[in-house]
Motif scaffolding. Structure first.
Motif, PDB file in Angstrom:
ATOM      1  N   THR A  53       0.823  -1.215   0.000  1.00 30.34           N
ATOM      2  CA  THR A  53       0.000   0.000   0.000  1.00 30.34           C
ATOM      3  C   THR A  53       0.854   1.261   0.000  1.00 30.34           C
ATOM      4  N   ASN A  54       2.014   1.213   0.654  1.00 29.54           N
ATOM      5  CA  ASN A  54       2.870   2.396   0.700  1.00 29.54           C
ATOM      6  C   ASN A  54       3.516   2.724  -0.648  1.00 29.54           C
ATOM      7  N   THR A  55       3.592   1.745  -1.545  1.00 26.70           N
ATOM      8  CA  THR A  55       4.204   2.011  -2.852  1.00 26.70           C
ATOM      9  C   THR A  55       3.243   2.688  -3.821  1.00 26.70           C
ATOM     10  N   ALA A  56       1.957   2.732  -3.494  1.00 24.07           N
ATOM     11  CA  ALA A  56       0.930   3.082  -4.479  1.00 24.07           C
ATOM     12  C   ALA A  56       1.172   4.428  -5.161  1.00 24.07           C
ATOM     13  N   THR A  57       1.522   5.462  -4.411  1.00 26.29           N
ATOM     14  CA  THR A  57       1.708   6.781  -5.022  1.00 26.29           C
ATOM     15  C   THR A  57       2.870   6.764  -6.010  1.00 26.29           C
ATOM     16  N   GLY A  58       3.975   6.121  -5.634  1.00 29.35           N
ATOM     17  CA  GLY A  58       5.114   6.039  -6.535  1.00 29.35           C
ATOM     18  C   GLY A  58       4.810   5.231  -7.776  1.00 29.35           C
ATOM     19  N   VAL A  59       4.045   4.161  -7.621  1.00 27.64           N
ATOM     20  CA  VAL A  59       3.664   3.341  -8.769  1.00 27.64           C
ATOM     21  C   VAL A  59       2.730   4.125  -9.682  1.00 27.64           C
ATOM     22  N   ALA A  60       1.765   4.831  -9.099  1.00 24.97           N
ATOM     23  CA  ALA A  60       0.846   5.637  -9.904  1.00 24.97           C
ATOM     24  C   ALA A  60       1.589   6.732 -10.664  1.00 24.97           C
ATOM     25  N   SER A  61       2.607   7.330 -10.037  1.00 25.06           N
ATOM     26  CA  SER A  61       3.411   8.355 -10.709  1.00 25.06           C
ATOM     27  C   SER A  61       4.122   7.760 -11.920  1.00 25.06           C
ATOM     28  N   ALA A  62       4.705   6.580 -11.738  1.00 27.46           N
ATOM     29  CA  ALA A  62       5.398   5.916 -12.850  1.00 27.46           C
ATOM     30  C   ALA A  62       4.422   5.533 -13.952  1.00 27.46           C
ATOM     31  N   TYR A  63       3.226   5.119 -13.577  1.00 33.05           N
ATOM     32  CA  TYR A  63       2.226   4.725 -14.567  1.00 33.05           C
ATOM     33  C   TYR A  63       1.803   5.908 -15.427  1.00 33.05           C
ATOM     34  N   GLN A  64       1.535   7.037 -14.797  1.00 32.31           N
ATOM     35  CA  GLN A  64       1.109   8.213 -15.552  1.00 32.31           C
ATOM     36  C   GLN A  64       2.227   8.770 -16.412  1.00 32.31           C
ATOM     37  N   ASP A  65       3.474   8.629 -15.977  1.00 35.26           N
ATOM     38  CA  ASP A  65       4.601   9.160 -16.744  1.00 35.26           C
ATOM     39  C   ASP A  65       5.286   8.103 -17.605  1.00 35.26           C
ATOM     40  N   SER A  66       4.675   6.910 -17.734  1.00 36.88           N
ATOM     41  CA  SER A  66       5.192   5.833 -18.595  1.00 36.88           C
ATOM     42  C   SER A  66       6.636   5.480 -18.286  1.00 36.88           C
ATOM     43  N   VAL A  67       6.933   5.332 -17.006  1.00 40.26           N
ATOM     44  CA  VAL A  67       8.286   4.971 -16.553  1.00 40.26           C
ATOM     45  C   VAL A  67       8.325   3.468 -16.274  1.00 40.26           C
ATOM     46  N   PRO A  68       9.271   2.728 -16.864  1.00 41.24           N
ATOM     47  CA  PRO A  68       9.310   1.274 -16.659  1.00 41.24           C
ATOM     48  C   PRO A  68       9.713   0.917 -15.236  1.00 41.24           C
ATOM     49  N   MET A  69       8.906   0.098 -14.595  1.00 41.93           N
ATOM     50  CA  MET A  69       9.149  -0.259 -13.200  1.00 41.93           C
ATOM     51  C   MET A  69       8.623  -1.663 -12.959  1.00 41.93           C
ATOM     52  N   LEU A  70       9.341  -2.437 -12.168  1.00 36.12           N
ATOM     53  CA  LEU A  70       8.877  -3.751 -11.737  1.00 36.12           C
ATOM     54  C   LEU A  70       8.735  -3.728 -10.226  1.00 36.12           C
ATOM     55  N   VAL A  71       7.518  -3.885  -9.742  1.00 37.89           N
ATOM     56  CA  VAL A  71       7.235  -3.912  -8.315  1.00 37.89           C
ATOM     57  C   VAL A  71       7.086  -5.373  -7.910  1.00 37.89           C
ATOM     58  N   ILE A  72       8.036  -5.867  -7.141  1.00 38.87           N
ATOM     59  CA  ILE A  72       8.030  -7.253  -6.697  1.00 38.87           C
ATOM     60  C   ILE A  72       7.612  -7.285  -5.230  1.00 38.87           C
ATOM     61  N   SER A  73       6.506  -7.940  -4.946  1.00 39.54           N
ATOM     62  CA  SER A  73       6.038  -7.993  -3.559  1.00 39.54           C
ATOM     63  C   SER A  73       5.927  -9.430  -3.090  1.00 39.54           C
ATOM     64  N   GLY A  74       6.246  -9.643  -1.811  1.00 41.95           N
ATOM     65  CA  GLY A  74       6.035 -10.946  -1.203  1.00 41.95           C
ATOM     66  C   GLY A  74       4.567 -11.128  -0.868  1.00 41.95           C
ATOM     67  N   GLN A  75       4.216 -12.337  -0.517  1.00 41.24           N
ATOM     68  CA  GLN A  75       2.820 -12.672  -0.272  1.00 41.24           C
ATOM     69  C   GLN A  75       2.790 -13.924   0.576  1.00 41.24           C
ATOM     70  N   GLY A  76       1.756 -14.067   1.403  1.00 37.01           N
ATOM     71  CA  GLY A  76       1.584 -15.306   2.149  1.00 37.01           C
ATOM     72  C   GLY A  76       1.394 -16.484   1.206  1.00 37.01           C
ATOM     73  N   SER A  77       1.650 -17.648   1.667  1.00 36.06           N
ATOM     74  CA  SER A  77       1.503 -18.837   0.835  1.00 36.06           C
ATOM     75  C   SER A  77       0.040 -19.060   0.476  1.00 36.06           C
ATOM     76  N   PRO A  78      -0.245 -19.520  -0.754  1.00 30.05           N
ATOM     77  CA  PRO A  78      -1.634 -19.753  -1.151  1.00 30.05           C
ATOM     78  C   PRO A  78      -2.386 -20.685  -0.204  1.00 30.05           C
ATOM     79  N   THR A  79      -1.680 -21.590   0.456  1.00 29.95           N
ATOM     80  CA  THR A  79      -2.349 -22.513   1.387  1.00 29.95           C
ATOM     81  C   THR A  79      -2.929 -21.792   2.594  1.00 29.95           C
ATOM     82  N   THR A  80      -2.509 -20.530   2.812  1.00 25.58           N
ATOM     83  CA  THR A  80      -3.018 -19.760   3.953  1.00 25.58           C
ATOM     84  C   THR A  80      -4.050 -18.727   3.546  1.00 25.58           C
TER      85      THR A  80
END
Length: 569
Positions: free
Chosen positions: A75-102
């Motif tokens: 959630t904290n990355t959202a503003t930076g990601v939205a800025s990159a999206y509007q300005d067409s800046v290439p970015m890869l946001v890699i986030s961890g996640q709980g296991s699907p079994t949970t």
């Protein structure tokens, strides 16, 4: 191969040298894989990490990478990601996640659409090109390659890749063809369209080139400069592309949009362009309204990476879909191949018009007073700073009144010398972005190495993201940070008075010693309390190696130059 090792290998193969992030439990296996190039730069906040990745991507033309955990990390990355999206800046946001079994079981930082939890993909999908999640090792390599390729291809932008914790530690099958760098994807302009556009430009007497942000993203500045010289064409830019050409280019008139000169529309109208070449410009109302009559009366050629954008907001006579650099280069070659026997003679008054226009701005900038309301002036300080900077410096202004003054008064000595965030317009973006840009320039070694990066920011932005300057100090980046302290959200305060005819309210900021704060963060600091200190302090700051901060005490009621007719002074 372990998934995390493959991910690191593919980013390295793509030329990525830095990733930016904040650690957390669900991203730990990925985090530990980034021990060498690309290696992690620890940000102080996930929003700052996204801003740094944005700046890194702009400086390198390559992928900016963000590593974060689930929950608040995403959630904290959202503003930076939205800025990159509007300005067409290439970015890869890699986030961890709980296991699907949970999923749905209510684990810590649950990230699944059940029981009031939030799915990272659902959160970031509207502000990314796509949001992907790896759920099976058999498909992991394909998903990683797809994410990298999508971020870097076509109209570039951010891509989100969610990797559950259990998947991060699995062996994945890697086909031999997947072990190399992802292919570069780009469109080749259609030859018939290029030839038709070349013929139209060859016949023009008063051609005009409008360069937009797409030309900057494609690194098409040298090609635009060559085409302008070849045609004798006047060049104007959008706000975001304000530094598409260096300030001394003989055919650069100026920019349209926030911070524009009050006399530029009249100058273009008097030039009476007969053919307009639009390169990577969205033609948004933000800056294109003053050009509406010109575009209606001239033949138009439009170049854009996106087919739908070519006909968006304006129907062009000729549309060329493709990479701006390739398209402009193809145009230049086609015009040269056509010879000069049928080409119209360029209008010789164009260069004279541009020269007179540029000199007028130089005189007006020199007249900016160092004092306003009995305190150091924002406009006067920026005007003086611009004249003192080395020609290869890059200036990044933050949101605020100083943003407008930087656009108006800081003329870049090099292409890309002024970098702007015009989409979301987030406060504090310039702080993180300047760290990323300085890092990309290879300045993380010995203090003072490499071209100077300059962050122009304000007290409000500092209170939001100023902690990221500790990253610059830690890596001894060659970064100058100029903080204008007017103890107010000055742009909002001015808007309350000028646009809404109201007395300012809810905009005051307590008096804070930012020089002391920056010093505590490891910066070498200076302060400008009086107008007669501006030149001396700026000179001393520029002569100091490493990460340097300058606090400028100014008045909250100062009006930016472009809003007070500065060019007529």
């Amino acid at each position: 191969m372990i998934l995390t090792g493959y991910l690191h290998q593919q980013l390295a193969a793509a030329g990525v040298t830095r990733a930016f992030g904040v650690p957390g439990y669900f991203v730990m296996p990925v985090w530990h894989a980034f021990r060498k190039d690309p290696q992690i730069i620890l940000a102080r906040h996930e929003g700052g990490a996204a801003f740094m990745a944005d700046g890194y991507a702009r400086a390198t033309g390559n992928l900016g990478v963000v590593l974060t955990t689930s929950g608040p990390g995403v959630t904290n990355t959202a503003t930076g990601v939205a800025s990159a999206y509007q300005d067409s800046v290439p970015m890869l946001v890699i986030s961890g996640q709980g296991s699907p079994t949970t999923f749905g079981r209510g684990v810590f930082q649950e990230s699944f659409l059940l029981d009031r939890s939030a799915s990272p993909a659902a959160l970031l999908a509207p502000i990314t090109k796509t949001a992907l999640e790896i759920v099976a090792p058999e498909n992991a390599a394909f998903m990683i390659d797809t994410a990298i390729t999508l971020a870097l291809s076509g109209r570039r932008g951010p891509v989100h890749l969610s990797i559950p914790l259990d998947q991060q530690q699995l062996d994945i099958p890697v086909p031999p063809s997947r072990s190399a760098s992802p292919p570069t994807v780009g469109d080749v302009p259609a030859a018939p369209c290029v030839l038709a556009a070349a013929e139209l430009l060859r016949s023009a007497r008063r051609p005009l080139i409008l360069a937009g942000w797409g030309s900057m993203l494609a690194r098409a500045q040298p090609e635009i400069a060559r085409l302008s010289t070849q045609l004798g064409a006047v060049v104007v830019t959008s706000t975001k592309a304000v530094s598409c050409l260096p300030r001394d280019h003989p055919m650069l008139l100026g920019h349209f949009g926030p911070g524009q000169r009050s006399d530029i529309a009249q100058a273009v109208s008097s030039y009476q362009p007969d053919v307009v070449l639009v390169v990577g410009a969205s033609l948004s109302r933000y800056y294109a309204n003053p050009l509406a009559a010109v575009l209606e009366n001239a033949a138009t050629i439009r170049i854009d990476i996106s087919a739908e954008q070519v006909g968006f907001r304006m129907r062009a006579d000729i549309g060329i879909v493709g990479d701006a650099r390739e398209a402009v280069s193809a145009l230049t070659s086609a015009i040269a191949a056509g010879g000069t026997d049928t080409a119209a003679e360029p209008d010789c008054s164009a260069a004279e018009l541009v020269s007179a226009f540029q000199k007028r701005a130089e005189r007006a900038a020199l007249r900016q007073k160092p004092e306003s309301h009995g305190m150091p002036s924002v406009a006067g300080t920026i005007s003086r700073l611009s004249r003192m900077l080395p020609p290869d410096a890059v200036v990044i202004p933050d949101a605020g009144n100083h943003w407008l003054d930087t656009i108006s008064l800081c003329r870049a000595g090099r292409t890309g010398g002024v970098q702007l965030n015009c989409g979301v317009g987030a406060m504090g973006w310039a702080i993180g972005a300047s760290v990323g840009m300085a890092m990309a320039a290879g300045q993380e070694g010995a203090a003072g190495r490499g071209p100077l990066t300059v962050c122009v920011t304000g007290d409000g932005s500092m209170l939001m993201h100023g902690a990221e300057l500790t990253v610059a100090a830690e890596h001894e980046l060659n970064l100058l940070v100029v903080v204008f302290n007017n103890r107010s959200h000055g742009r909002v305060r001015l808007g309350q008075r000028l646009d809404f005819d109201r007395e300012p309210m809810g905009t005051d900021i307590p008096s804070i010693d930012f020089a002391q704060w920056m010093s505590a963060m490891g910066l070498r600091t200076f302060r400008i309390d009086h107008a007669d200190q501006v030149d001396e302090v700026l000179a001393a700051a520029l002569a100091t190696r490493g990460t340097v901060g300058v606090e400028v005490l100014c008045h909250p009621d100062e009006v930016p130059a472009c809003l007070r007719g500065w060019i007529e002074d």
